[in-house]
Design a protein around this motif. Structure first.
Motif, PDB file in Angstrom:
ATOM      1  N   PHE A 270       0.826  -1.209   0.000  1.00 31.34           N
ATOM      2  CA  PHE A 270       0.000   0.000   0.000  1.00 31.34           C
ATOM      3  C   PHE A 270       0.860   1.258   0.000  1.00 31.34           C
ATOM      4  O   PHE A 270       0.502   2.257  -0.629  1.00 31.34           O
ATOM      5  N   ASP A 271       2.000   1.210   0.684  1.00 34.43           N
ATOM      6  CA  ASP A 271       2.920   2.349   0.679  1.00 34.43           C
ATOM      7  C   ASP A 271       3.390   2.662  -0.739  1.00 34.43           C
ATOM      8  O   ASP A 271       3.405   3.821  -1.168  1.00 34.43           O
ATOM      9  N   ILE A 272       3.802   1.626  -1.456  1.00 38.95           N
ATOM     10  CA  ILE A 272       4.287   1.811  -2.832  1.00 38.95           C
ATOM     11  C   ILE A 272       3.171   2.323  -3.731  1.00 38.95           C
ATOM     12  O   ILE A 272       3.352   3.287  -4.486  1.00 38.95           O
ATOM     13  N   LEU A 273       2.010   1.684  -3.641  1.00 47.88           N
ATOM     14  CA  LEU A 273       0.886   2.039  -4.508  1.00 47.88           C
ATOM     15  C   LEU A 273       0.412   3.462  -4.255  1.00 47.88           C
ATOM     16  O   LEU A 273       0.275   4.267  -5.195  1.00 47.88           O
ATOM     17  N   LEU A 274       0.172   3.803  -2.993  1.00 52.89           N
ATOM     18  CA  LEU A 274      -0.371   5.121  -2.669  1.00 52.89           C
ATOM     19  C   LEU A 274       0.640   6.237  -2.907  1.00 52.89           C
ATOM     20  O   LEU A 274       0.265   7.331  -3.350  1.00 52.89           O
ATOM     21  N   SER A 275       1.921   5.978  -2.620  1.00 46.85           N
ATOM     22  CA  SER A 275       2.931   7.009  -2.873  1.00 46.85           C
ATOM     23  C   SER A 275       3.096   7.260  -4.368  1.00 46.85           C
ATOM     24  O   SER A 275       3.236   8.412  -4.804  1.00 46.85           O
ATOM     25  N   LEU A 276       3.046   6.210  -5.174  1.00 51.06           N
ATOM     26  CA  LEU A 276       3.150   6.367  -6.629  1.00 51.06           C
ATOM     27  C   LEU A 276       1.954   7.135  -7.179  1.00 51.06           C
ATOM     28  O   LEU A 276       2.116   8.050  -8.002  1.00 51.06           O
TER      29      LEU A 276
ATOM     30  N   PRO B 142       9.923   4.204   9.947  1.00 50.09           N
ATOM     31  CA  PRO B 142       9.278   5.454  10.382  1.00 50.09           C
ATOM     32  C   PRO B 142       8.241   5.916   9.370  1.00 50.09           C
ATOM     33  O   PRO B 142       8.221   5.452   8.223  1.00 50.09           O
ATOM     34  N   GLY B 143       7.377   6.845   9.799  1.00 50.67           N
ATOM     35  CA  GLY B 143       6.262   7.223   8.951  1.00 50.67           C
ATOM     36  C   GLY B 143       6.138   8.701   8.649  1.00 50.67           C
ATOM     37  O   GLY B 143       6.734   9.556   9.314  1.00 50.67           O
ATOM     38  N   LEU B 144       5.334   8.991   7.631  1.00 49.14           N
ATOM     39  CA  LEU B 144       4.989  10.370   7.298  1.00 49.14           C
ATOM     40  C   LEU B 144       4.191  10.982   8.438  1.00 49.14           C
ATOM     41  O   LEU B 144       4.343  12.154   8.776  1.00 49.14           O
ATOM     42  N   SER B 145       3.320  10.186   9.031  1.00 50.68           N
ATOM     43  CA  SER B 145       2.598  10.596  10.228  1.00 50.68           C
ATOM     44  C   SER B 145       2.496   9.402  11.163  1.00 50.68           C
ATOM     45  O   SER B 145       2.667   8.257  10.741  1.00 50.68           O
ATOM     46  N   GLY B 146       2.251   9.685  12.438  1.00 53.97           N
ATOM     47  CA  GLY B 146       2.189   8.613  13.417  1.00 53.97           C
ATOM     48  C   GLY B 146       1.225   8.924  14.547  1.00 53.97           C
ATOM     49  O   GLY B 146       0.596   9.990  14.582  1.00 53.97           O
ATOM     50  N   TRP B 147       1.139   8.001  15.471  1.00 58.70           N
ATOM     51  CA  TRP B 147       0.210   8.133  16.586  1.00 58.70           C
ATOM     52  C   TRP B 147       0.575   9.325  17.480  1.00 58.70           C
ATOM     53  O   TRP B 147      -0.296  10.011  17.991  1.00 58.70           O
ATOM     54  N   ALA B 148       1.862   9.581  17.655  1.00 56.93           N
ATOM     55  CA  ALA B 148       2.291  10.734  18.459  1.00 56.93           C
ATOM     56  C   ALA B 148       1.867  12.043  17.805  1.00 56.93           C
ATOM     57  O   ALA B 148       1.502  13.002  18.493  1.00 56.93           O
TER      58      ALA B 148
ATOM     59  N   ILE C 292       8.878   7.427   0.885  1.00 48.53           N
ATOM     60  CA  ILE C 292       7.996   6.269   1.075  1.00 48.53           C
ATOM     61  C   ILE C 292       8.131   5.299  -0.089  1.00 48.53           C
ATOM     62  O   ILE C 292       8.238   4.088   0.099  1.00 48.53           O
ATOM     63  N   PHE C 293       8.148   5.834  -1.294  1.00 51.00           N
ATOM     64  CA  PHE C 293       8.211   4.990  -2.487  1.00 51.00           C
ATOM     65  C   PHE C 293       9.465   4.120  -2.509  1.00 51.00           C
ATOM     66  O   PHE C 293       9.417   2.941  -2.882  1.00 51.00           O
ATOM     67  N   VAL C 294      10.612   4.685  -2.077  1.00 52.90           N
ATOM     68  CA  VAL C 294      11.868   3.922  -2.128  1.00 52.90           C
ATOM     69  C   VAL C 294      12.077   3.054  -0.887  1.00 52.90           C
ATOM     70  O   VAL C 294      13.018   2.256  -0.844  1.00 52.90           O
ATOM     71  N   GLY C 295      11.205   3.204   0.131  1.00 53.27           N
ATOM     72  CA  GLY C 295      11.278   2.314   1.282  1.00 53.27           C
ATOM     73  C   GLY C 295      11.943   2.866   2.521  1.00 53.27           C
ATOM     74  O   GLY C 295      12.088   2.151   3.515  1.00 53.27           O
ATOM     75  N   HIS C 296      12.355   4.142   2.494  1.00 54.11           N
ATOM     76  CA  HIS C 296      12.929   4.745   3.702  1.00 54.11           C
ATOM     77  C   HIS C 296      11.869   4.957   4.770  1.00 54.11           C
ATOM     78  O   HIS C 296      12.169   4.942   5.969  1.00 54.11           O
ATOM     79  N   MET C 297      10.643   5.208   4.310  1.00 60.46           N
ATOM     80  CA  MET C 297       9.549   5.542   5.212  1.00 60.46           C
ATOM     81  C   MET C 297       8.288   4.800   4.817  1.00 60.46           C
ATOM     82  O   MET C 297       8.211   4.201   3.745  1.00 60.46           O
ATOM     83  N   SER C 298       7.306   4.851   5.726  1.00 69.93           N
ATOM     84  CA  SER C 298       5.974   4.319   5.470  1.00 69.93           C
ATOM     85  C   SER C 298       4.988   5.480   5.559  1.00 69.93           C
ATOM     86  O   SER C 298       5.337   6.567   6.020  1.00 69.93           O
ATOM     87  N   ILE C 299       3.764   5.275   5.122  1.00 71.85           N
ATOM     88  CA  ILE C 299       2.763   6.323   5.257  1.00 71.85           C
ATOM     89  C   ILE C 299       2.479   6.577   6.740  1.00 71.85           C
ATOM     90  O   ILE C 299       2.363   7.715   7.180  1.00 71.85           O
ATOM     91  N   VAL C 300       2.411   5.494   7.519  1.00 75.75           N
ATOM     92  CA  VAL C 300       2.159   5.612   8.954  1.00 75.75           C
ATOM     93  C   VAL C 300       3.250   4.894   9.732  1.00 75.75           C
ATOM     94  O   VAL C 300       3.636   3.776   9.402  1.00 75.75           O
ATOM     95  N   GLY C 301       3.741   5.554  10.775  1.00 75.35           N
ATOM     96  CA  GLY C 301       4.780   4.991  11.636  1.00 75.35           C
ATOM     97  C   GLY C 301       5.334   6.087  12.517  1.00 75.35           C
ATOM     98  O   GLY C 301       4.951   7.253  12.366  1.00 75.35           O
ATOM     99  N   PRO C 302       6.226   5.774  13.434  1.00 77.07           N
ATOM    100  CA  PRO C 302       6.836   6.836  14.256  1.00 77.07           C
ATOM    101  C   PRO C 302       7.567   7.840  13.362  1.00 77.07           C
ATOM    102  O   PRO C 302       8.277   7.444  12.441  1.00 77.07           O
ATOM    103  N   ARG C 303       7.399   9.126  13.636  1.00 76.83           N
ATOM    104  CA  ARG C 303       8.113  10.132  12.844  1.00 76.83           C
ATOM    105  C   ARG C 303       9.615   9.942  13.014  1.00 76.83           C
ATOM    106  O   ARG C 303      10.110   9.761  14.126  1.00 76.83           O
ATOM    107  N   PRO C 304      10.388   9.972  11.903  1.00 72.80           N
ATOM    108  CA  PRO C 304      11.835   9.739  12.006  1.00 72.80           C
ATOM    109  C   PRO C 304      12.543  10.847  12.777  1.00 72.80           C
ATOM    110  O   PRO C 304      12.374  12.036  12.481  1.00 72.80           O
ATOM    111  N   ALA C 305      13.314  10.460  13.777  1.00 76.31           N
ATOM    112  CA  ALA C 305      14.038  11.427  14.607  1.00 76.31           C
ATOM    113  C   ALA C 305      15.246  11.964  13.860  1.00 76.31           C
ATOM    114  O   ALA C 305      15.782  11.325  12.946  1.00 76.31           O
TER     115      ALA C 305
END
Length: 208
Positions: A21-27, A149-155, A115-128
């Motif tokens: 879903f990350d690959i599909l939605l980011s593309l 890590p994600g573009l947005s997260g629960w925090a 997200i597309f290349v796999g460094h991040m996900s749509i949802v996950g902890p924001r990268p520090a």
């Protein structure tokens, strides 16, 4: 402590679907919103000196470094690798267009390429930031450094800039325990409405 986070069987099954879903939605986002990217890029370039994009070293899965991509919202003389809330007077560094981009979170949308290349996900902890040792250490307690890590997260849905380091890490740990497709969808919708109304965005302030 184990090098890998504890994941339920359902979470392990969900992970490859999450990546799909990350690959599909980011593309799709890159294709559909390419005119918006062009407009924003022109606005950034024409209203202040400096590059269009801002690149910064962040902490990824298993604490590996990667460069996050954003539209530049601050002047080129801003102190580097310092979180906004730690700047003495962050408002003086934020550009006019940058203020709008940050309030609406549009400065974050180039991260769809991360997200597309796999460094991040749509949802996950924001990268520090690579030098946020206190946050990284706190996240280690909850295995929050052991997932993408994600573009947005629960925090970000529960306080964002108003949270203390300890509270951010605790919320990221809660995400590690609870993440599934429905929880991710819930976070995406909450992020959308917060971006729409500018909720929880506090420049230069954080809770103790």
């Amino acid at each position: 402590m184990s090098k890998r986070p504890f994941l339920s069987i359902r979470q392990k099954i969900y992970l490859p679907f999450k990546r799909f879903f990350d690959i599909l939605l980011s593309l799709l986002t890159i294709i559909v919103f390419s005119p918006l990217y062009i407009i924003l890029a022109i606005l950034v370039k024409c209203t202040s000196k400096g590059p269009i994009f801002f690149k910064q070293v962040r902490i990824g899965k298993y604490k590996k470094h990667f460069k996050i991509l954003k539209f530049r919202t601050m002047r080129v003389d801003t102190p580097k690798d310092v979180p906004t809330h730690l700047l003495e007077n962050p408002e003086k560094y934020i550009t006019g267009v940058g203020r709008f981009l940050r309030k609406t979170s549009l400065d974050e949308i180039p991260q769809v390429f991360n997200i597309f290349v796999g460094h991040m996900s749509i949802v996950g902890p924001r990268p520090a930031l690579y030098n946020q040792d206190d946050l990284v250490a706190e996240r280690d307690k909850y295995h929050a450094n052991d997932i993408i890590p994600g573009l947005s997260g629960w925090a970000q849905c529960n306080g964002r800039d108003t949270n203390s380091i300890e509270r951010k890490a605790e919320l990221d740990g809660e995400y590690v325990k609870r993440f599934n497709i429905w929880f991710d969808i819930r976070i995406i919708f909450r992020t959308f409405f917060q971006a729409l109304f500018g909720k929880d965005e506090v420049e230069g302030k954080t809770s103790k």
